[in-house]
Scaffold this motif. Sequence first.
Motif, PDB file in Angstrom:
ATOM      1  N   LEU A  40      59.419  20.577  86.706  1.00 46.89           N
ATOM      2  CA  LEU A  40      60.169  20.376  85.389  1.00 46.89           C
ATOM      3  C   LEU A  40      59.698  19.012  84.970  1.00 46.89           C
ATOM      4  CD1 LEU A  40      62.204  21.999  83.811  1.00 46.89           C
ATOM      5  CD2 LEU A  40      64.063  20.502  84.692  1.00 46.89           C
ATOM      6  N   GLY A  41      59.480  19.104  83.611  1.00 45.96           N
ATOM      7  CA  GLY A  41      59.004  17.772  82.997  1.00 45.96           C
ATOM      8  C   GLY A  41      57.518  17.553  82.897  1.00 45.96           C
ATOM      9  N   GLY A  42      56.804  18.100  83.637  1.00 47.96           N
ATOM     10  CA  GLY A  42      55.165  17.923  83.758  1.00 47.96           C
ATOM     11  C   GLY A  42      54.993  16.539  84.058  1.00 47.96           C
ATOM     12  N   GLN A  43      53.665  16.113  83.440  1.00 50.28           N
ATOM     13  CA  GLN A  43      53.565  14.834  83.759  1.00 50.28           C
ATOM     14  C   GLN A  43      54.525  13.822  83.231  1.00 50.28           C
ATOM     15  OE1 GLN A  43      50.437  14.269  85.453  1.00 50.28           O
ATOM     16  NE2 GLN A  43      50.935  12.058  85.149  1.00 50.28           N
ATOM     17  N   ALA A  44      55.213  13.937  81.897  1.00 51.32           N
ATOM     18  CA  ALA A  44      56.119  13.216  81.545  1.00 51.32           C
ATOM     19  C   ALA A  44      57.411  12.762  82.550  1.00 51.32           C
ATOM     20  CB  ALA A  44      56.758  13.602  80.098  1.00 51.32           C
TER      21      ALA A  44
ATOM     22  N   ILE B  76      60.690   6.444  79.138  1.00 47.16           N
ATOM     23  CA  ILE B  76      59.926   6.939  77.951  1.00 47.16           C
ATOM     24  C   ILE B  76      60.527   6.344  76.801  1.00 47.16           C
ATOM     25  CG2 ILE B  76      59.334   8.867  76.490  1.00 47.16           C
ATOM     26  CD1 ILE B  76      59.045  10.627  78.959  1.00 47.16           C
ATOM     27  N   ARG B  77      59.935   5.562  75.905  1.00 40.58           N
ATOM     28  CA  ARG B  77      60.392   4.787  74.886  1.00 40.58           C
ATOM     29  C   ARG B  77      59.993   5.524  73.394  1.00 40.58           C
ATOM     30  NH1 ARG B  77      62.889   0.170  76.656  1.00 40.58           N
ATOM     31  NH2 ARG B  77      62.037  -0.533  78.653  1.00 40.58           N
TER      32      ARG B  77
ATOM     33  N   PHE C 154      66.088   8.811  71.389  1.00 39.57           N
ATOM     34  CA  PHE C 154      66.251   7.520  72.412  1.00 39.57           C
ATOM     35  C   PHE C 154      65.542   6.612  72.369  1.00 39.57           C
ATOM     36  CE2 PHE C 154      66.537  12.253  74.268  1.00 39.57           C
ATOM     37  CZ  PHE C 154      67.517  12.198  75.073  1.00 39.57           C
ATOM     38  N   PRO C 155      66.143   5.425  71.210  1.00 39.38           N
ATOM     39  CA  PRO C 155      65.557   4.341  70.945  1.00 39.38           C
ATOM     40  C   PRO C 155      65.658   3.378  72.033  1.00 39.38           C
ATOM     41  CG  PRO C 155      67.900   4.568  69.912  1.00 39.38           C
ATOM     42  CD  PRO C 155      67.574   5.906  70.547  1.00 39.38           C
ATOM     43  N   ARG C 156      66.749   3.616  73.066  1.00 38.66           N
ATOM     44  CA  ARG C 156      66.411   2.598  74.317  1.00 38.66           C
ATOM     45  C   ARG C 156      65.642   3.121  75.435  1.00 38.66           C
ATOM     46  NH1 ARG C 156      69.689  -1.530  73.332  1.00 38.66           N
ATOM     47  NH2 ARG C 156      71.605  -0.946  71.552  1.00 38.66           N
TER      48      ARG C 156
ATOM     49  N   SER D 261      64.386   7.694  81.234  1.00 35.22           N
ATOM     50  CA  SER D 261      63.437   8.328  82.045  1.00 35.22           C
ATOM     51  C   SER D 261      62.712   9.524  82.034  1.00 35.22           C
ATOM     52  CB  SER D 261      64.082   8.155  83.701  1.00 35.22           C
ATOM     53  OG  SER D 261      64.928   9.357  83.726  1.00 35.22           O
ATOM     54  N   GLY D 262      61.459   9.776  82.515  1.00 30.20           N
ATOM     55  CA  GLY D 262      60.895  11.318  82.175  1.00 30.20           C
ATOM     56  C   GLY D 262      61.935  12.228  82.986  1.00 30.20           C
TER      57      GLY D 262
END
Length: 199
Positions: free
Chosen positions: A110-114, A120-121, A126-128, A131-132
């Motif tokens: 789940l989530g693949g490479q990300a 992840i910004r 999700f301005p702050r 996590s992937g």
Amino acid sequence: MPPRSHELRDLLTRNSVPFEFYAADSETGLRLIDEFTLDVERLPAVIHYDGSVQHDPSLADVAAAHGIQTRPPRGVYDLAIAGAGPAGLGAAVYGASEGLRTVVFEPHALGGQAGTSSMIRNYLGFPRGISGGGLALRAWEQALLFGAQFVFMNEVTGLSPRGDTVVMTLGDGSQAVARAVIIATGVTYRRRDIPTRTT
């Protein structure tokens, strides 16, 4: 360490499944071999919480033992998505929320490479940063709440038209049928066949 051990550990780690690993020649490894009568000719072995043992299992075998769906249910889907990275998960949320019978196929995690990113910004909302793995888990839960179905450890290997539908052939030889297909398979890094030199 055999490549299969690495493959299984990577599967469990990327899918956030808690586990412990013991080398066969370690003190604990030798004790487990004796306690569970493991066949050392068919390692690696996976010992589950209920005491059941799988010798040199495939990734799909391990997933199925955890109750994960690895084969698609029968019937015609309105929307099928190949890949459960951010793009595939987003498509699943939007498709299922519009009432489409939606299925997502993901051969790895789940989530693949990300999903492996610690932070992840640059993702909307999700301005702050997030996590992937956290992003993927939220999107997966959201898609499930809208009724999307997920098939793991099985990849789409072929597409062919059949009337007003598309027939998808999967890695295990099974098939699924959908009226529309989205390909969101993301990136796979190619490794050059260059010999490694050690000093």
